[in-house]
Motif scaffolding. Structure first.
Motif, mmCIF file in Angstrom:
data_model
loop_
_atom_site.group_PDB
_atom_site.id
_atom_site.type_symbol
_atom_site.label_atom_id
_atom_site.label_comp_id
_atom_site.label_asym_id
_atom_site.label_seq_id
_atom_site.Cartn_x
_atom_site.Cartn_y
_atom_site.Cartn_z
ATOM 1 N N GLY A 139 66.262 31.564 -24.161
ATOM 2 C CA GLY A 139 67.349 32.309 -24.788
ATOM 3 C C GLY A 139 67.089 33.778 -25.068
ATOM 4 O O GLY A 139 67.987 34.479 -25.549
ATOM 5 N N PHE A 140 65.889 34.289 -24.737
ATOM 6 C CA PHE A 140 65.602 35.691 -25.065
ATOM 7 C C PHE A 140 66.354 36.655 -24.148
ATOM 8 O O PHE A 140 66.817 37.711 -24.585
ATOM 9 C CB PHE A 140 64.091 35.943 -25.002
ATOM 10 C CG PHE A 140 63.332 35.193 -26.057
ATOM 11 C CD1 PHE A 140 63.408 35.580 -27.394
ATOM 12 C CD2 PHE A 140 62.580 34.066 -25.731
ATOM 13 C CE1 PHE A 140 62.731 34.887 -28.381
ATOM 14 C CE2 PHE A 140 61.893 33.367 -26.715
ATOM 15 C CZ PHE A 140 61.971 33.774 -28.038
ATOM 16 N N ARG A 141 66.482 36.293 -22.874
ATOM 17 C CA ARG A 141 67.281 37.141 -21.971
ATOM 18 C C ARG A 141 68.746 37.142 -22.391
ATOM 19 O O ARG A 141 69.422 38.167 -22.305
ATOM 20 C CB ARG A 141 67.136 36.653 -20.533
ATOM 21 C CG ARG A 141 65.781 36.933 -19.896
ATOM 22 C CD ARG A 141 65.720 36.410 -18.480
ATOM 23 N NE ARG A 141 65.904 34.959 -18.455
ATOM 24 C CZ ARG A 141 65.958 34.235 -17.338
ATOM 25 N NH1 ARG A 141 65.867 34.829 -16.157
ATOM 26 N NH2 ARG A 141 66.114 32.927 -17.393
ATOM 27 N N TYR A 142 69.213 35.980 -22.853
ATOM 28 C CA TYR A 142 70.582 35.935 -23.358
ATOM 29 C C TYR A 142 70.728 36.816 -24.593
ATOM 30 O O TYR A 142 71.753 37.476 -24.773
ATOM 31 C CB TYR A 142 70.989 34.502 -23.694
ATOM 32 C CG TYR A 142 72.383 34.409 -24.272
ATOM 33 C CD1 TYR A 142 73.490 34.376 -23.439
ATOM 34 C CD2 TYR A 142 72.596 34.389 -25.648
ATOM 35 C CE1 TYR A 142 74.774 34.312 -23.952
ATOM 36 C CE2 TYR A 142 73.872 34.323 -26.173
ATOM 37 C CZ TYR A 142 74.953 34.286 -25.325
ATOM 38 O OH TYR A 142 76.220 34.242 -25.840
ATOM 39 N N GLY A 143 69.705 36.818 -25.452
ATOM 40 C CA GLY A 143 69.748 37.660 -26.643
ATOM 41 C C GLY A 143 69.899 39.130 -26.296
ATOM 42 O O GLY A 143 70.684 39.857 -26.920
ATOM 43 N N LEU A 144 69.151 39.594 -25.284
ATOM 44 C CA LEU A 144 69.279 40.990 -24.842
ATOM 45 C C LEU A 144 70.667 41.248 -24.273
ATOM 46 O O LEU A 144 71.283 42.284 -24.544
ATOM 47 C CB LEU A 144 68.212 41.303 -23.801
ATOM 48 C CG LEU A 144 66.770 41.371 -24.316
ATOM 49 C CD1 LEU A 144 65.796 41.494 -23.142
ATOM 50 C CD2 LEU A 144 66.601 42.557 -25.268
ATOM 51 N N SER A 145 71.160 40.304 -23.488
ATOM 52 C CA SER A 145 72.499 40.454 -22.911
ATOM 53 C C SER A 145 73.558 40.452 -24.005
ATOM 54 O O SER A 145 74.520 41.234 -23.960
ATOM 55 C CB SER A 145 72.760 39.316 -21.921
ATOM 56 O OG SER A 145 74.016 39.460 -21.295
ATOM 57 N N TYR A 146 73.377 39.598 -24.990
ATOM 58 C CA TYR A 146 74.316 39.541 -26.123
ATOM 59 C C TYR A 146 74.360 40.886 -26.844
ATOM 60 O O TYR A 146 75.441 41.358 -27.224
ATOM 61 C CB TYR A 146 73.864 38.433 -27.073
ATOM 62 C CG TYR A 146 74.645 38.346 -28.362
ATOM 63 C CD1 TYR A 146 75.825 37.621 -28.428
ATOM 64 C CD2 TYR A 146 74.183 38.971 -29.529
ATOM 65 C CE1 TYR A 146 76.534 37.516 -29.620
ATOM 66 C CE2 TYR A 146 74.884 38.876 -30.718
ATOM 67 C CZ TYR A 146 76.057 38.147 -30.760
ATOM 68 O OH TYR A 146 76.760 38.061 -31.934
#
Length: 366
Positions: free
Chosen positions: A149-156
Motif C-alpha cells: 500500500g505504500f505506492r498507493y499512499g504516494l498516489s493518493y
C-alpha cells in the motif's frame, strides 16, 4: 447462477432486533473498559453482519478478531505516532529559537510531516481494504493483496492534492482513479478485481458545487443591498427591507441553513452517481457488479440516521454500522457466473494485524 440472479446475488437477512443485544453489550463493555473493548465490539459486529449476508449460494464469514484490531492500533501508535509526536516537539523548539534558519528548518519539517501524514492516509485506506478482504471468507475462500500500500499512499497524496489545486475541478478524476488503483491491487480467491470506472456523468453533478454557492451568494448580496437601502430610507418613505439588526441576524441564519442543506443535497446527488459509476466498473472473474441506490435512497437513508441519533439523544448511533451495511448490501448487485471448481484459495499473504493505521487516523467506520 441464473436462479441466483433472479433472487439477487446479495441478500441481507439481519434484523435490528437481533443486532440490538450485540450493540448494547458492545456499548456497555466499551464504557466499562474505557474504550478498550471497542476493538472486540467491532469484530463482534462484523461477525454478525457478515454471517447475515448471502452472496450467490453461501453466506459470508468474518474471521478477524478484536486482538488483531487492537494489536494493529498499538503497533501504529508506537512505531508511527510516537516519533511524529517527537518531531512535533522538535518543530516547536526550532520555531521558538527566533532565528531565520530555525524558522526555515521548522517550516520545512512541518511541510514534510504534513506530506507524510497525507501519504499515511492513503496507506491506511489501502491496508484497511486489504485486511478486510483477507478476513472475509466465502465458500472457505478469502481475498487479499500482496501489495503493502505504500505506492498507493504516494498516489493518493499527489492525486488528491492535484485534484484540489486545480480549483477542485479534478476531484472527480482523483476519486475515480484512486478507486480504480485501489481495487486493481486486490483479489478474491484466484481472481483479481478489475476496476475500470471513468468520470462520465460525474462532472455535471460536481459543477453544481461551484454554481450553487455563486447563486446563493448573489442572492445574499442582493438581499443585503435591499435591506441596507431600507435601513437608510428617508423619513416618510416606505420600508423596502428589514432594517433591524435582528432582521439581518435572522436572514444570516436562514442563509446559513439553506446553504448547508442545499450543499448537502448536492453532495448526495454527486455521491449517488459516483458509487453507481465506480461499482458498475468493477469485475471479479466473469462477475460484474452494480449499485442501484439513487439520490432519493441516499436521502432517505441519511435522514433516517439523523432522526435515529437525534430522537434517541445519541444512543441510536450504535445502530449506524448496522444500517450502513444493510443499505449497501441491499443495493449492490452482481451479474454473470462464477465457476466454483476453479475457485481456489487465495495465495496472497494475510496480514497479521488489523487496520490500526485506519483507526489511529480516525478514518474507521465499523
Amino acid at each position: 447462477m441464473q436462479e441466483q440472479g433472479e433472487r439477487g446475488a446479495f441478500e441481507f437477512y439481519g434484523s435490528w432486533r437481533e443486532y440490538a443485544p450485540i450493540a448494547f453489550t458492545n456499548l456497555l463493555l466499551t464504557i466499562v473498559t474505557l474504550g478498550v473493548y471497542n476493538f472486540w465490539g467491532r469484530a463482534r459486529t462484523r461477525r454478525y453482519l457478515w454471517s447475515q449476508t448471502r452472496f450467490i449460494d453461501d453466506r459470508l464469514e468474518w474471521t478477524g478478531t478484536g486482538r488483531e484490531l487492537m494489536l494493529g492500533y498499538v503497533v501504529v501508535m508506537a512505531l508511527v505516532f510516537a516519533p511524529v509526536a517527537g518531531l512535533n516537539l522538535l518543530i516547536g523548539a526550532l520555531a521558538m529559537r527566533g532565528t531565520s534558519s530555525g524558522a526555515a528548518a521548522a517550516g520545512l519539517l512541518f511541510l514534510l510531516l504534513y506530506l507524510f501524514l497525507f501519504m499515511l492516509g492513503g496507506v491506511a485506506i489501502f491496508r484497511a481494504l486489504r485486511y478486510r478482504l483477507s478476513r472475509t471468507f466465502w465458500h472457505g475462500i478469502r481475498g487479499g493483496s500482496d501489495d503493502q500500500g505504500f505506492r498507493y499512499g504516494l498516489s493518493y497524496m499527489w492525486r488528491t492534492m492535484l485534484g484540489s489545486f486545480a480549483f477542485g475541478l479534478l476531484v472527480p478524476w482523483a476519486l475515480v482513479s484512486l478507486w480504480n488503483k485501489r481495487w486493481n491491487a486486490m483479489s478474491f480467491g484466484p481472481y483479481p478485481f478489475r476496476a475500470g470506472a471513468n468520470t462520465d456523468g460525474l462532472m455535471g453533478r460536481y459543477l453544481l458545487f461551484y454554481l450553487v454557492p455563486i447563486v446563493l451568494l448573489i442572492a445574499a448580496i442582493a438581499f443585503a443591498v435591499v435591506a441596507t437601502l431600507g435601513a437608510h430610507r428617508q423619513p416618510g418613505e416606505a420600508a423596502i427591507g428589514m432594517p433591524t439588526s435582528f432582521g439581518f441576524l435572522l436572514a444570516f441564519a436562514a442563509f446559513y441553513l439553506v446553504f448547508f442543506v442545499v450543499m448537502g443535497l448536492i453532495a448526495l446527488y454527486f455521491y449517488s452517481a459516483y458509487f453507481r459509476q465506480v461499482i458498475a466498473g468493477l469485475t471479479l472473474g466473469n462477475l460484474e457488479f452494480g449499485f442501484t441506490a439513487r439520490t432519493r435512497d441516499w436521502l432517505t437513508f441519511m435522514l433516517g440516521n439523523i432522526a435515529l441519533v437525534v430522537c434517541t439523544l445519541g444512543i441510536g448511533s450504535i445502530f449506524l454500522s448496522y444500517r450502513s451495511w444493510a443499505f449497501f448490501v441491499r443495493h449492490i448487485e452482481a451479474y454473470g457466473s462464477l465457476d466454483l471448481d476453479q475457485f481456489t484459495q487465495s495465495t496472497t499473504r494475510a496480514p497479521g494485524q488489523g487496520e490500526g493505521l485506519f483507526d489511529s487516523l480516525d478514518m474507521g467506520a465499523f
